[in-house]
Scaffold this active site. Structure first.
Site, PDB file in Angstrom:
ATOM      1  N   LYS A  77       0.860  -1.194   0.000  1.00 22.00           N
ATOM      2  CA  LYS A  77       0.000   0.000   0.000  1.00 22.00           C
ATOM      3  C   LYS A  77       0.892   1.239   0.000  1.00 22.00           C
ATOM      4  O   LYS A  77       1.904   1.281   0.700  1.00 22.00           O
ATOM      5  CB  LYS A  77      -0.899   0.000   1.243  1.00 22.00           C
ATOM      6  CG  LYS A  77      -2.044  -0.998   1.173  1.00 22.00           C
ATOM      7  CD  LYS A  77      -2.969  -0.845   2.349  1.00 22.00           C
ATOM      8  CE  LYS A  77      -4.049  -1.912   2.367  1.00 22.00           C
ATOM      9  NZ  LYS A  77      -5.076  -1.732   1.323  1.00 22.00           N
TER      10      LYS A  77
ATOM     11  N   ASP B 147      -8.202  -3.846  10.115  1.00 19.47           N
ATOM     12  CA  ASP B 147      -8.636  -4.781   9.080  1.00 19.47           C
ATOM     13  C   ASP B 147      -9.079  -6.135   9.662  1.00 19.47           C
ATOM     14  O   ASP B 147      -9.267  -7.092   8.936  1.00 19.47           O
ATOM     15  CB  ASP B 147      -7.489  -4.962   8.064  1.00 19.47           C
ATOM     16  CG  ASP B 147      -7.994  -5.289   6.671  1.00 19.47           C
ATOM     17  OD1 ASP B 147      -9.172  -5.041   6.384  1.00 19.47           O
ATOM     18  OD2 ASP B 147      -7.186  -5.824   5.867  1.00 19.47           O
TER      19      ASP B 147
ATOM     20  N   ARG C 179     -10.179 -11.843   0.588  1.00 16.61           N
ATOM     21  CA  ARG C 179     -10.969 -12.864  -0.110  1.00 16.61           C
ATOM     22  C   ARG C 179     -10.253 -14.205  -0.133  1.00 16.61           C
ATOM     23  O   ARG C 179     -10.885 -15.260  -0.234  1.00 16.61           O
ATOM     24  CB  ARG C 179     -11.358 -12.362  -1.511  1.00 16.61           C
ATOM     25  CG  ARG C 179     -10.237 -12.163  -2.471  1.00 16.61           C
ATOM     26  CD  ARG C 179     -10.600 -11.218  -3.613  1.00 16.61           C
ATOM     27  NE  ARG C 179     -10.646  -9.825  -3.172  1.00 16.61           N
ATOM     28  CZ  ARG C 179     -10.977  -8.796  -3.963  1.00 16.61           C
ATOM     29  NH1 ARG C 179     -11.311  -9.011  -5.228  1.00 16.61           N
ATOM     30  NH2 ARG C 179     -10.982  -7.568  -3.491  1.00 16.61           N
TER      31      ARG C 179
HETATM   32  N1  BES Z   1      -8.510  -4.136   3.693  1.00 15.59           N
HETATM   33  C1  BES Z   1      -8.562  -3.696   2.357  1.00 15.59           C
HETATM   34  C2  BES Z   1      -9.868  -3.022   2.009  1.00 15.59           C
HETATM   35  C3  BES Z   1     -10.129  -1.717   2.675  1.00 15.59           C
HETATM   36  C4  BES Z   1      -9.384  -0.595   2.355  1.00 15.59           C
HETATM   37  C5  BES Z   1     -11.157  -1.612   3.563  1.00 15.59           C
HETATM   38  C6  BES Z   1      -9.652   0.599   2.986  1.00 15.59           C
HETATM   39  C7  BES Z   1     -11.435  -0.412   4.181  1.00 15.59           C
HETATM   40  C8  BES Z   1     -10.665   0.698   3.892  1.00 15.59           C
HETATM   41  C9  BES Z   1      -8.394  -4.854   1.397  1.00 15.59           C
HETATM   42  O1  BES Z   1      -7.599  -5.891   1.838  1.00 15.59           O
HETATM   43  C10 BES Z   1      -7.766  -4.295   0.157  1.00 15.59           C
HETATM   44  O2  BES Z   1      -6.698  -3.789   0.244  1.00 15.59           O
HETATM   45  N2  BES Z   1      -8.486  -4.403  -0.978  1.00 15.59           N
HETATM   46  C11 BES Z   1      -8.015  -3.897  -2.211  1.00 15.59           C
HETATM   47  C12 BES Z   1      -8.467  -4.858  -3.287  1.00 15.59           C
HETATM   48  C13 BES Z   1      -7.860  -4.575  -4.641  1.00 15.59           C
HETATM   49  C14 BES Z   1      -6.380  -4.823  -4.616  1.00 15.59           C
HETATM   50  C15 BES Z   1      -8.510  -5.464  -5.669  1.00 15.59           C
HETATM   51  C16 BES Z   1      -8.612  -2.510  -2.437  1.00 15.59           C
HETATM   52  O3  BES Z   1      -9.785  -2.305  -2.110  1.00 15.59           O
HETATM   53  O4  BES Z   1      -7.911  -1.653  -2.934  1.00 15.59           O
HETATM   54 ZN    ZN Z   2      -7.431  -6.079   3.921  1.00 15.05          ZN
HETATM   55 ZN    ZN Z   3      -5.506  -5.607   1.369  1.00 14.23          ZN
END
Ligand code: BES
Ligand code: ZN
Ligand code: ZN
Length: 500
Positions: free
Chosen positions: A283, A294, A357
């Site tokens: 990130k 999370d 997921r």
């Molecule tokens: N934990 C995050 C989703 C999230 C981000 C929830 C910010 C609440 C606030 C999840 O693991 C994630 O990073 N998802 C990615 C998926 C993408 C790479 C397809 C996202 O949402 O960017």
């Molecule tokens: Zn996550």
């Molecule tokens: Zn993630």
């Protein structure tokens, strides 16, 4: 610390019923100087004098005091106004006017009631519910009181523990215990979510989960990396390949009611990533901030199991608490890896930041292999869901379309709102892989919250399943009755859903 201790400490307050409390505060007229008196004034906005009639009927001397104040201010209540002032002997008097509203609005109103008492020295608040027939109003007030007594994790000198408070509810046969326990469960979710990532490590989350087994009727077992290898849970294991924390795994917790032969069995599955760095797809910018939250899905499952025990739900609950962290290291999983989940499906990894997921794929496979009557999973799964509906609602998905009305209604009636998204099979077209049964996600674009839900649906078989993408678990300024950003969303919604 055990989860049961946390359940106790996260709420610095108690409720007692005016009837039971042994003469301490038997009537509102005897209230002492350390007390506040809270009067709900339920009125009909169509009748001009209806609210004033109600105020007149309050017990003396509060009615006269209130009327004097109202006249001095030339006050006229709108739908849900709260008027707070100091009475004789430093009493805080709160008149909480209410003339209808949704559960969400009523909870928000109840929040303002206790916010009005924030600076008050009152140790006990006496709620005059003697004429209160409206269960929603009483539930909202008890719930808002309880979450206002939240005591969160505090590190260091600045930490100032709030003084414990008591809400004394006057009235006959009021069912207030359920509201209290449920709001205490909400405080548990808030607590776990707020804990710093280096404090709530996978090992601690696992141990807290296992500590639930101290409750009678609750059993807990831990599936470590080793056991998950035996179950071929390759999707879960891919995510935790990069960490050496021995706490990662899945904690399976089973609650059984003490009495009777339960007819139904519900599985609750939670995403529990104690910190999400994104892994190899690290990130960037500010996106890593807050990722200690999370694990909100797993926190919710734990709180619901506590609640099931406290309230002796009459069905079996099987909790699947995933415990993981998504870190970057030489052994971390990578894009284009292909792994096999425990239901035999092969998955092509596209983005290591879509770790939730992967964890859920195996947790859902395990949950569905037991053939429960319903599976509900909770996850802070996608940023896309937040972009789609913001943070005041959570996203709801199901493989049984006919359940949508019930799911929606549970959100409306509990005041913890959810919005349905589609689950049509064509959302899976973008997840076709050249090399595996399915892609984990797309590289970019699309409607990731819906596609993620499609992905998850491939791991539940035919079992009725509801997926909640917890986009509302953090909402600036609080949500409904909860005054803090981290709001513990989901306890009320799930309770309401399972009742249906
Ligand atoms: N934990 C995050 C989703 C999230 C981000 C929830 C910010 C609440 C606030 C999840 O693991 C994630 O990073 N998802 C990615 C998926 C993408 C790479 C397809 C996202 O949402 O960017
Ligand atoms: Zn996550
Ligand atoms: Zn993630």
């Amino acid at each position: 610390m055990t989860l049961i201790q946390l359940f106790e400490t996260a709420t610095a307050g108690e409720i007692s019923s005016g009837k039971i409390s042994s003469g301490k505060v038997s009537t509102i007229t005897k209230a002492s100087a350390t007390q506040a008196a809270l009067f709900p004034i339920i009125f009909d906005p169509k009748k001009k004098t209806s609210w004033k009639d109600r105020v007149e009927k309050l017990p003396a001397p509060w009615n006269a005091l209130a009327l004097k104040r109202i006249d001095a201010l030339k006050f006229k209540p709108k739908k849900r106004d709260v008027l707070s002032f100091e009475g004789e002997n430093l009493h805080n008097i709160v008149l909480a006017f209410w003339s209808g509203g949704s559960a969400f609005e009523t909870l928000g109103w109840a929040r303002t009631v206790f916010q009005a008492l924030k600076g008050s020295k009152a140790k006990a608040i006496t709620l005059d519910a003697t004429h209160l027939k409206n269960g929603i109003v009483l539930d909202a007030l008890v719930s808002a009181f309880t979450v206002s007594c939240y005591r969160g994790p505090k590190y260091g000198k600045k930490s100032k523990a709030p003084k414990p408070k008591t809400l004394v509810v006057l009235g006959k046969n009021h069912e207030i215990n359920g509201s209290f326990e449920s709001a205490r469960a909400t405080n548990v979710v808030r607590y776990l979510t707020e804990m710093a990532g280096n404090d709530l490590t996978p090992t601690l989350l696992r141990d807290l989960s296992l500590s639930l087994a101290k409750l009678p009727g609750v059993k807990a077992t831990f599936l470590s990396k080793k056991e998950l290898e035996k179950k071929n849970a390759g999707a879960f294991l891919a995510v935790v390949r990069g960490t050496d924390d021995p706490g990662v795994g899945i904690v399976k917790i089973t609650y059984r009611p003490k009495k009777g032969t339960p007819k139904k069995r519900v599985a609750l599955v939670g995403k529990g990533v104690t910190f999400d760095t994104g892994g190899n797809n690290l990130k960037t910018g500010g996106h890593m901030l807050g990722m200690h939250g999370d694990m909100g899905g797993s926190a919710l499952v734990l709180a619901l199991l506590l609640l099931a025990h406290q309230c002796q739900w009459d069905f079996v609950v099987e909790g699947f608490v995933t415990v993981a962290e998504n870190v970057l290291g030489p052994t971390s999983y990578r894009p284009n890896d292909v792994v096999t989940a425990s239901n035999g499906k092969t998955i092509e990894v596209i983005d290591t930041d879509a770790e939730g997921r992967m964890l859920l794929a195996d947790a859902l496979s395990l949950a569905s292999s037991n053939k429960p009557d319903l599976i509900v999973d909770f996850a802070t799964l996608t940023g896309a869901c937040v972009r789609a509906i913001g943070t005041a609602y959570s996203g709801a998905f199901t493989n049984k379309r006919r359940h949508f009305a019930k799911i929606r209604r549970a959100g409306v009636e509990s005041g913890e709102r959810v919005w349905p998204f589609p689950n049509d099979p064509d959302y899976g077209d973008c997840l076709k892989s050249e090399i595996a049964d399915i892609k984990q996600c797309r590289a970019s674009g699309g409607s990731d919250h819906i596609e993620a839900s499609y992905f998850l649906s491939q791991f539940v078989g035919k079992v009725p399943w509801v997926h909640i993408d917890l986009s509302s678990c953090e909402n600036e300024g609080g949500l409904a009755h909860v005054p803090s950003k981290v709001n513990g969303f989901g306890v009320r919604f799930t309770q309401s859903l399972l009742e249906k």
